[in-house]
Design an enzyme around this catalytic site. Sequence first.
Site, mmCIF file in Angstrom:
data_model
loop_
_atom_site.group_PDB
_atom_site.id
_atom_site.type_symbol
_atom_site.label_atom_id
_atom_site.label_comp_id
_atom_site.label_asym_id
_atom_site.label_seq_id
_atom_site.Cartn_x
_atom_site.Cartn_y
_atom_site.Cartn_z
ATOM 1 N N CYS A 50 14.025 -52.405 19.406
ATOM 2 C CA CYS A 50 13.804 -51.821 20.728
ATOM 3 C C CYS A 50 12.542 -50.967 20.803
ATOM 4 C CB CYS A 50 15.018 -50.990 21.120
ATOM 5 S SG CYS A 50 16.560 -51.920 20.981
ATOM 6 N N HIS A 60 14.748 -42.321 25.220
ATOM 7 C CA HIS A 60 15.315 -43.623 24.854
ATOM 8 C C HIS A 60 16.650 -43.802 25.566
ATOM 9 C CE1 HIS A 60 15.831 -47.215 22.527
ATOM 10 N NE2 HIS A 60 16.923 -46.761 21.928
ATOM 11 N N GLU A 67 19.214 -37.718 20.265
ATOM 12 C CA GLU A 67 17.918 -37.537 20.927
ATOM 13 C C GLU A 67 17.829 -36.170 21.601
ATOM 14 O OE1 GLU A 67 14.744 -40.072 23.622
ATOM 15 O OE2 GLU A 67 16.855 -40.679 23.608
ATOM 16 N N LYS A 119 16.765 -46.210 31.737
ATOM 17 C CA LYS A 119 17.677 -47.295 31.359
ATOM 18 C C LYS A 119 18.961 -47.235 32.179
ATOM 19 C CE LYS A 119 16.242 -48.067 26.540
ATOM 20 N NZ LYS A 119 15.246 -46.991 26.365
ATOM 21 N N HIS A 159 18.877 -51.883 29.230
ATOM 22 C CA HIS A 159 18.059 -51.811 28.017
ATOM 23 C C HIS A 159 17.364 -53.149 27.811
ATOM 24 C CE1 HIS A 159 16.436 -50.798 24.302
ATOM 25 N NE2 HIS A 159 17.511 -50.444 23.614
ATOM 26 N N PHE A 164 16.844 -50.561 16.227
ATOM 27 C CA PHE A 164 17.688 -50.842 15.067
ATOM 28 C C PHE A 164 16.797 -50.949 13.832
ATOM 29 C CE2 PHE A 164 21.424 -53.183 17.376
ATOM 30 C CZ PHE A 164 21.830 -51.974 17.896
#
Length: 420
Positions: free
Chosen positions: A166, A306, A317, A338, A343, A406
Amino acid sequence: MELKRVVITGLGAVSPVGNSIPELWKNIVNGVSGAGPITHFDASLFKTKFACEVKDLNVEEYIDRKDLRKMDLYTQYAIVAAKQAVNDAGFDVAKENLDRIGVIYGVGIGGIHTFEEEVGYYFQNKDKGPRFSPFFIPKMIADIAAGQISIIYGFRGPNFTTTSACASSSHAISDAFNYIRMGKADIILAGGAEAAVSEAGVGGFNAMKAISTRNDDPQGASRPFSASRDGFVMGEGAGCLILEELEHAKARGAKIYGELAGTGMSADAYHMTASHPEGLGAVMVMKNALDDAGMVPEDIDYINVHGTSTPVGDVSEERAIKKLFGEHAYKLNISSTKSMTGHLLGAAGAIEAIITTLSVLHDTVPPTINHSDDDEDEELDYNLNFTFNKAQKRVVNAALSNTFGFGGHNACVIVKKFKE
């Protein structure tokens, strides 16, 4: 070596909330969700039956019909966004040194639709021998979108693909930024594309329990920083930014959206899919971006986080922001777009960099929609300004955009108002 300045002179987008920059920005500011029932395949047997799909896109306005069969959906999205951005930037391709124009695109997965179709057909008909389309490999491979764009225009500068889940398209933007400021290119089309709303994509993320199963309320499913969040919502699309060396842009009288001030990269070095619970990699990537830009935390007005709407990721975060920004964290606006786009995986960084650029340009912070319940058990600090449910007007001199992938890959870009 004196580093050159890099500005943003063109934008293009294909997204679940709009297939043009004006439409994207209008819907983002107004808190419109792109979620709805999956139409790409029959999802009736899947745990998740909804996603943020691209809607009402006439690809044939951009790509000749005879060429479409040679391209996976993600490549089609990539080309549309690139063509929009080139048109928006307004440079005359015929008058440019094409050796000095590059394409760097990010993608997390690539041609998953093509892979499913070809491998599925093979296993259904394997008694007849191995039968594959000659377009199978060229359509599927992750680097082909960048290659196709360069072929269309004849751009012979730096051309490759970044793949870091991502964080992919934020890494593409970072690479493009560095090539230009080191003098290796004048213009680079930087962005990302993804089209993973497919049976394998949704089924795989379902198996990981990574995506929301709020089938009774798709548009309310992506709810970052809310107690009832239960995973991210799959999105798809593409974003492209025209990054250009400042003097080159000025010489041709280009309009300038903003300046790309700095980028950062780091690794969590912690877990295959989970972010570090204390946000150590997130702290480092934001600090690295600030250092790269020659800025301090107090220079940042807005963070496009994010913020995927997962139980662990949102908390880590938030902790990272508080650690790095200290008291200034309470003067920032924070939001997760998002909550509206879903996403976009490998395209997330590009779309969010575009939104961040427009936030700086228009002095407007997009909202984090769908918030209804505070998450006190997870110790989220609601004294922070998460910009819940409604956009906020404020001066945004500089903004930061985070993307985490990831594997522990972290990337961050900083956009600021352009000043001579």
